[in-house]
Enzyme design. Structure first.
Site, PDB file in Angstrom:
ATOM      1  N   TYR A 110       0.870  -1.181   0.000  1.00  0.00           N
ATOM      2  CA  TYR A 110       0.000   0.000   0.000  1.00  0.00           C
ATOM      3  C   TYR A 110       0.904   1.227   0.000  1.00  0.00           C
ATOM      4  O   TYR A 110       1.647   1.454   0.946  1.00  0.00           O
ATOM      5  CB  TYR A 110      -0.901  -0.033   1.236  1.00  0.00           C
ATOM      6  CG  TYR A 110      -1.778   1.184   1.476  1.00  0.00           C
ATOM      7  CD1 TYR A 110      -2.024   2.136   0.499  1.00  0.00           C
ATOM      8  CD2 TYR A 110      -2.379   1.367   2.720  1.00  0.00           C
ATOM      9  CE1 TYR A 110      -2.829   3.227   0.739  1.00  0.00           C
ATOM     10  CE2 TYR A 110      -3.195   2.459   2.982  1.00  0.00           C
ATOM     11  CZ  TYR A 110      -3.415   3.390   1.994  1.00  0.00           C
ATOM     12  OH  TYR A 110      -4.217   4.483   2.239  1.00  0.00           O
ATOM     13  N   LYS A 170      -2.178  -1.793  -3.683  1.00  0.00           N
ATOM     14  CA  LYS A 170      -3.033  -0.604  -3.733  1.00  0.00           C
ATOM     15  C   LYS A 170      -2.208   0.511  -4.346  1.00  0.00           C
ATOM     16  O   LYS A 170      -1.295   1.052  -3.717  1.00  0.00           O
ATOM     17  CB  LYS A 170      -3.538  -0.219  -2.342  1.00  0.00           C
ATOM     18  CG  LYS A 170      -4.380   1.051  -2.316  1.00  0.00           C
ATOM     19  CD  LYS A 170      -4.964   1.281  -0.918  1.00  0.00           C
ATOM     20  CE  LYS A 170      -5.439   2.703  -0.709  1.00  0.00           C
ATOM     21  NZ  LYS A 170      -6.539   3.106  -1.598  1.00  0.00           N
TER      22      LYS A 170
END
Length: 322
Positions: free
Chosen positions: A146, A174
């Protein structure tokens, strides 16, 4: 260690970055979290990202992070997979220990915050070394990355991502690069592996999906989740391209507003739509002014028009504040 019941990859579609509801007293609203989990699932989400930045993960203590994640896993009850953040700084062995603790709860993958493996002034080589160390120390735990903007945004170049994906342990990313060319390069770099890129940048939503992104993972899903689910399902439907274009334009035009005073503006929006949630946040954010509320009210009217025109069921009706 006990292995969670997981497949080698996450499903395609929308994986929302979940909010954490709080009571007005500031305590975590666990009953509200159960309801919120149901709302995401009823909207058609492919999975759930608990204990993330939208969840106010930095404002939760360690026990709360585990409790929040456990509640989401229990409520989802295998209907959709759950991923959760497992790194919060410190020496890599310490981060690895928490990764294993949160995996034991039953999540499908544990998410690594890229900016907590290396300082902003440290090289990609240092980041790569620590990422590999973390992978080595966490047994067979499926992992994801992420590119969280806090404490700073550390992007993973496609070549670096390719090397890490080849370990066979990275199944989720992500993406916050905001760059469709970089997104495309990353998707190509991971071809042949059980890996999915989920774009956070809704300006590039349709382009990313057409380029091969597994789905979307954006904050807008905390305001109008059913619209994100719809675009993930219909982005390449030749009979719905006028609707796709209109919805993409709406996502682009509303980008700045939905990021203002976040996450309060998202909680305000959910409440306006009928979901019982307090606007309390532990995070220090800009105030939600009357002017912002007015703009969001107008945006939510447009959301309702879009929902009806796209023939999407009203998922908020059953949660309406009494």
């Amino acid at each position: 260690m006990t292995s969670a019941n997981h497949s080698l990859s996450l499903p395609k579609g929308f994986i929302p970055v979940m909010l954490t509801p709080f009571l007005d007293s500031g305590e975590v609203d666990f009953e509200g979290l159960k309801l919120l989990t149901e709302l995401y699932i009823e909207a058609g989400c492919a999975g759930l990202f608990a204990n993330c930045l939208s969840s106010e993960m930095y404002e939760l203590n360690e026990e709360e992070r585990l409790q929040v994640t456990q509640m989401v896993v229990n409520q989802a009850a295998g209907r959709v997979p759950v991923v959760a953040t497992g790194t919060f700084g410190g020496p890599v062995p310490l981060q690895a220990d928490f990764v294993k603790r949160i995996y034991e709860i039953g999540v499908q993958a544990v998410i690594i915050i890229t900016s907590l493996l290396a300082d902003e002034n440290e090289s990609d080589d240092i980041f790569l070394s620590r990422a590999k160390e973390l992978i080595d120390l966490t047994n067979d735990v499926p992992l994801g990355f992420y590119e969280c903007p806090v404490p700073y945004k550390r992007l993973i170049k496609s070549g670096l991502l390719k090397e890490l994906v080849q370990t066979g342990r990275i199944i989720y990313h992500k993406d916050t690069s905001l760059d469709i060319y970089e997104v495309t390069d990353r998707i190509k770099a991971a071809e042949g592996f059980h890996f999915g890129l989920y774009d956070a940048y809704m300006v590039n939503a349709v382009q990313s999906l057409l380029a091969g992104a597994a789905g979307l993972s954006c904050i807008q899903g905390n305001i109008y989740p059913e619209l994100i689910v719809w675009i993930c399902k219909h982005y390449n439907d030749p009979e719905r391209q006028n609707d796709v274009s209109r919805l993409q334009e709406f996502f682009t035009d509303s980008m700045d507003l939905v990021h203002t005073a976040y996450p309060v503006i998202a909680k305000y929006s959910l409440r306006k739509r009928g979901f019982p949630i307090s606007t309390f946040t532990r995070r220090k954010v800009d105030p939600l002014t009357d002017e912002l509320k007015k703009k969001m009210d107008e945006l939510l009217q447009e959301v309702e028009i879009l929902r009806q025109e796209l023939d999407i069921p009203d998922i908020f009706e059953k949660y309406a504040v009494k």
